[in-house]
Enzyme design. Structure first.
Site, PDB file in Angstrom:
ATOM      1  N   GLU A   1      -8.276  -3.730   7.767  1.00 42.53           N
ATOM      2  CA  GLU A   1      -9.388  -3.027   7.126  1.00 42.53           C
ATOM      3  C   GLU A   1      -9.505  -1.591   7.642  1.00 42.53           C
ATOM      4  OE1 GLU A   1     -10.718  -4.549   4.675  1.00 42.53           O
ATOM      5  OE2 GLU A   1     -12.544  -3.423   4.189  1.00 42.53           O
TER       6      GLU A   1
ATOM      7  N   HIS B   1      -4.231  -0.720   2.644  1.00 38.91           N
ATOM      8  CA  HIS B   1      -3.677  -2.021   3.053  1.00 38.91           C
ATOM      9  C   HIS B   1      -2.170  -2.055   2.797  1.00 38.91           C
ATOM     10  CE1 HIS B   1      -7.397  -4.104   3.967  1.00 38.91           C
ATOM     11  NE2 HIS B   1      -7.904  -3.936   2.764  1.00 38.91           N
TER      12      HIS B   1
ATOM     13  N   HIS C   1      -8.118   2.275  -1.422  1.00 40.53           N
ATOM     14  CA  HIS C   1      -8.402   1.235  -0.427  1.00 40.53           C
ATOM     15  C   HIS C   1      -7.219   0.257  -0.331  1.00 40.53           C
ATOM     16  CE1 HIS C   1     -11.252  -1.501   1.757  1.00 40.53           C
ATOM     17  NE2 HIS C   1     -10.444  -2.419   1.266  1.00 40.53           N
ATOM     18  N   GLU C   2      -6.815  -0.265  -1.467  1.00 43.58           N
ATOM     19  CA  GLU C   2      -5.711  -1.238  -1.463  1.00 43.58           C
ATOM     20  C   GLU C   2      -4.398  -0.586  -1.056  1.00 43.58           C
ATOM     21  OE1 GLU C   2      -6.519  -4.211  -1.472  1.00 43.58           O
ATOM     22  OE2 GLU C   2      -8.530  -4.035  -2.333  1.00 43.58           O
TER      23      GLU C   2
END
Lengths: 505, 505
Positions: free
Chosen positions: B298, B272, B268-269
Site C-alpha cells: 500500500e 502496486h 494507485h494500481e
C-alpha cells in the site's frame, strides 16, 4: 449397487483433478494467444509445463487405475450400463494412452516441439529447408517411438492417426481419398475451362475492422454461438478453445482489405465453438465430455462455414445486413456476384487459402508425404523434391520455393503426423450430416434464407454434440447419418454447387 | 558445499510447483474479473478450488518439510547465508503457516467466504443487516479458530494481523492510530472552518471513456508501469495482480462523468503493479520473490497516487496534456483549481470515497470494531449500533442506513480481519519513504514538474522492490528510511499540503 455408485462418484472426483488442471492450462494457452504481455512468455512456458506434468501425474495415478479396474468389473457384471459404461471405457482408454508413452518420451517430444517450431519458423523466414531438416528428422524418430509405444501391433502411421481420429486407418483414408481425387480433379478441370470468372476483387475493398468485428459477432450469435457462455477475441492464428463448462472461446483476426478473412474464419471457429458449448455438461471434467474426434470437430466447423456461410440461400437472407454494415462498399454488387466471389475456385499453392474444391488436394498431398516420412519410404532430405513432384501431380504446379511448399504448415514441426487427414474427413462428414439433417428437417434452403438456424443447431446437438465421446467416430457417424463416412455426399454437393456457380455442363 | 547447492536447487524445484499453480490461479482470478463469460463462473469456481487444494498439498508435502529442515541445518552451520538463508527462513514460515491451519478449517473458511460474500451482497441490496449477521458470526468463529491455529500464544487479532503485516501488533497499531487521530481531527476541523471551497464539479464534466483510457495508459506508462510486462484492463472493482514474472496486470473502471475515478485508481494500481514488476526475478516462484507486506504494498500505491499523482508540481507538468486529452473540457480551469479539486476534503460516510485526510478515520473506525468483534467484546448483534457510535465520534455523523455503515465493505464477509490497518500503515510508510528519497535525491518537486519519474522508481526498486520478502517489514522500513514506521512524516506532509490548499493559519 451403492458401492458401484460410490465408485462412480470417486471416479468423477479423481478425473476432475487432471481435467481442471487441463482447463487452467487451456485458459493460459488462450491468454498466451490473446492478451499475454511479451515479458510474460517465459513464465507462461514454465506454468504450462508444470500444469501438464501434474495433469499427467494425476492421470497415471495407480489409485485411479485400480478404481477403473474395479469399475470394469462392475461393467462386466452388468451393474454399470449405458453412458456410465462408456465413461468407464473412455477413462480406461485415456489412462492406457497416458501410461503407454513413457514420461521421458513425453518430455523429449515436448522439448522437441519447441525446438522444431523454432527451427521451422527460422527456416521459413530464411526459406532454408536445411535449417529445419535435422529437427524434422528428430521429431519423426520420436513420433515413431511414440507410435510403437501406443500400439506396436499396427503400422506406426495408423497408431498416430488413431490419436486424432479414433479407429481410422491409413488404408481407409487412402481409399476415400482415391475416390475423391479423380472426381475433384475432374471438377476442377471443368471449372478451369469455364468462362465464368468470379469478381473476387470486391472482397478486397475497404472494410473497417471495427465494423467487421461488429458484423462477425452479430453473425455468429445469430447462428447460435452463445456469448453468455463464450467470447470472441483477436489473435494471430484463429482457434476455438473450451476453457470449461459454459466458457468456450473463439478467436479471429481482422484485415480491413479482406472481408472474407475474419468472417469465414469466425463462422468456422464458431462451428467448433458450438460443438464445445453443447457437449454434455453432465460429463464435464470427464473423458466422456470430450468431442468424438477431430474429424467430427472439423465437420461442425465446415458445416457452418461452407454449407451455411458460403451458401447462396444464406446470403439471400443475410446480404442486406452485410451491405448495411459497410455503407457504400457493396452497393453496386448484387448478391449473386458476392456469392460467386466467396466461392471462387482458384489454384493456390497455400493450403489455408484454398477453396472448397482444391483444398482436399492439398490434404492428399500431405497425407501421402507424411505417411512415407513415418514409414521411412521417404527420407527427410528428399522432402522438398517429393513435395514438388506431388504438387505438380495434384495441383498442376510446383512451388517456386519451400516457403510456399513444404515449409508452409507448422504441423510437422510440432509432431502432428496423422492430423491433416481429419480436415478432409471432417469435410466429407459435414455434407453427410447435412444430407441426414435435410432428410429429417426437409429442405434447408428456406431455413437459411430466413435465418432460422435454431433447428439446424438443435439437430446437431441431438445427433452429435450431446453425445460427447460416448460413441466411437464410426458408431456416431452411423447413428447420426445412417451409414459410415463416405465421399459420395460431398461429391454430390460439390458437383451441384460448383456446377451451378461455374455453369458446367 | 555441492550438497548444499543441490539441496537449494531441489528446494527451488519443489517450491516452483505450488508457486506455478498459484500463478495459474492468479490468471483464472484476473480473467474472472475481466473477460470470463457469465456461463463460465461455476466451472471457474471448481477450477480455482482444485488449484488451491493442489497448491496446499504440494506446500505441506513432508518431503519439502524434510528438505527445509536439512537446509536449516546448513544455515545454522553457516553454509548458507544472505538471501539464500532468507529463502530458507521464508520457506519455513510459509510451510509452517500452511501446516498449522487444518485442511478442514481451510475448507470451512473457503466455503464460508462464498456464503458470507453472498449474504453480504444480499444484505447490502436489501439494506438488511439481519441477513448478514449470522454469516458474519460464523466467519468470526472460524477466524478465531484460525488465529488459535496460527499462533495460540498471542491475542487472536494479532495472529490475524500478522498474516497481512508480519510482526505488527494491535497495540502498536493502536498507538500509531492514537497519535494520528487527534492531529487529523484537528486538521479536519481547520479545513471545515476554512473559507476555501474547491470546485469539485469540474471533475464531473464530460470525459469520454476512450479518451480517459488513452490518457490513463499514457500516464501510468510515463510513471514507469511497463506495458511490455503488464496490462491495463477494465473491471468492476480495480485491482493489481502479478500472474508471473514479467506479467503484472492492473485494472480500472471508467465513468465518463468522473475524471478522477479511473485516473487515480489506475495510478494507485500502477503503484502496486510497479512493485510487483520489480520484485527479484531471481527469486520468482519462491516466497522470497513476494512483497514484504501489505503495508509495503500500500505504501507503493499511495506514494504514486498521492505524493505524485495528487501533487501540485506533478500537474504543473502534466496538466497541459490532460487539457489536450479532453478538448474543451478544462480550457477554463487553471491548474491550481484542478489541483485543489482533486484534493478536496469532504466528509463522506464511504471509505473508498474519502480524501487523504479523513480516510484514516474510516480505517480507525474499522480497526476498533474488528478488534472487538474478534475478542468478543463486541457482539455481532451490536455492530450497527457500535458503528453508528464510532462514526459519530470519528466522522461527526452516523450513517442513515447500514448500507452506508457496516455493510459498505466486503472485507469481513470474506474473513479479512486485520487487513484494514494496512491501508493506513502503508500511507504512513509512503510519506516516510518519500522523505528518505528526498534526502537521497534532493528536492523532488522539480522531478515531478518535468516528468522525470525514473529516479523515483529507481530509488523504490533499490530500497524496497528488489528485496522482495528478504527482510521483515520492520527491518525493511529501517533499511529504507532510517527508522521504524512512524506517524510524524505523514502528519508533516498533511499539515503542509492541506495547510497550503486550505490557507490554514
Amino acid at each position: 449397487m451403492p458401492r458401484t455408485s460410490a465408485r462412480l462418484d470417486a471416479l468423477r472426483a479423481r478425473l476432475a483433478v487432471p481435467a481442471q488442471l487441463d482447463q487452467a492450462a487451456a485458459l493460459l494457452t488462450w491468454d498466451e494467444a490473446t492478451y499475454l504481455p511479451a515479458g510474460g512468455a517465459e513464465a507462461r512456458g514454465r506454468q504450462l509445463a508444470n500444469l501438464a506434468r501434474l495433469s499427467h501425474e494425476h492421470t497415471i495415478d495407480p489409485g485411479l487405475d485400480e478404481l477403473v479396474a474395479e469399475l470394469e468389473g462392475d461393467v462386466a457384471a452388468g451393474a454399470i450400463v449405458d453412458a456410465e459404461a462408456a465413461l468407464v471405457r473412455e477413462t480406461r482408454r485415456a489412462l492406457d494412452r497416458a501410461r503407454r508413452v513413457p514420461a521421458d518420451l513425453v518430455g523429449a517430444i515436448a522439448q522437441q516441439r519447441v525446438r522444431g517450431r523454432g527451427a521451422w519458423a527460422a527456416a521459413r523466414t530464411a526459406d532454408d529447408y536445411a535449417v529445419f531438416a535435422p529437427e524434422l528428422r528428430t521429431m519423426i524418430a520420436l513420433q515413431r517411438e511414440r507410435a510403437a509405444a501406443l500400439d506396436g501391433a499396427v503400422p506406426a502411421y495408423d497408431a498416430l492417426l488413431d490419436e486424432y481420429e479414433r479407429g481410422a486407418t491409413a488404408a481407409e483414408v487412402a481409399a476415400l481419398f482415391g475416390e475423391l481425387r479423380a472426381e475433384l480433379l475432374d471438377l476442377w478441370r471443368g471449372i478451369q475451362a469455364s468462362p465464368v470468372r468470379p469478381d473476387v476483387a470486391i472482397l478486397h475493398r475497404r472494410y473497417p475492422e471495427a465494423a467487421q468485428e461488429a458484423f462477425v459477432k452479430e453473425t455468429v450469435a445469430a447462428l447460435g454461438f452463445d456469448f453468455e457462455r463464450g467470447r470472441l477475441d483477436r489473435t494471430a492464428h484463429p482457434f476455438a478453445m473450451r476453457v470449461g463448462a459454459g466458457d468456450v472461446r473463439i478467436t479471429t483476426r481482422y484485415d480491413a482489405r479482406h472481408l472474407g478473412a475474419a468472417l469465414f474464419s469466425s463462422i468456422h471457429e464458431a462451428g467448433h465453438g458450438m460443438y464445445e458449448q453443447n457437449l454434455p455438461d453432465a460429463y464435464a471434467d470427464t473423458p466422456l465430455g470430450e468431442p468424438a474426434s477431430l474429424g467430427f470437430h472439423e465437420s461442425q466447423s465446415r458445416l457452418w462455414e461452407n454449407l451455411v456461410g458460403r451458401s447462396g440461400p444464406y446470403w439471400e437472407g443475410a446480404y442486406p445486413r452485410l451491405q448495411a454494415a459497410f455503407p457504400g462498399a457493396l452497393d453496386d454488387v448484387p448478391v449473386a456476384t458476392f456469392v460467386a466471389a466467396i466461392n471462387g475456385v482458384r489454384p493456390s499453392l497455400i493450403r489455408v487459402e484454398a477453396d472448397e474444391v482444391t483444398y482436399h488436394l492439398h490434404v492428399m498431398l500431405r497425407f501421402g508425404l507424411e505417411r512415407d516420412l513415418i514409414s521411412g519410404v521417404l527420407d527427410v532430405a528428399d522432402l522438398p523434391a517429393a513435395w514438388a513432384e506431388a504438387s505438380r501431380e495434384l495441383l498442376g504446379v510446383a512451388p517456386p520455393d519451400d516457403r510456399q511448399g513444404c515449409l508452409q504448415d507448422v504441423h510437422w514441426s510440432v509432431g502432428l503426423f496423422g492430423y491433416f487427414p481429419t480436415y478432409t474427413l471432417g469435410t466429407l462428414l459435414s455434407v453427410q450430416l447435412w444430407e441426414a439433417m435435410a432428410r429429417d428437417l426437409g429442405d434447408l434452403d428456406d431455413a437459411l434464407r430466413s435465418g432460422r438456424f435454431a433447428p439446424i443447431l438443435a439437430w446437431l446437438v441431438e445427433h452429435v454434440h450431446r453425445h460427447g465421446a460416448r460413441f466411437t467416430p464410426r458408431e456416431l457417424a452411423v447413428r447420426a447419418t445412417g451409414g459410415p463416412l463416405a465421399a459420395a455426399p460431398f461429391l454430390r454437393y460439390a458437383r451441384a454447387k460448383y456446377g451451378a456457380l461455374y455453369r458446367l455442363g
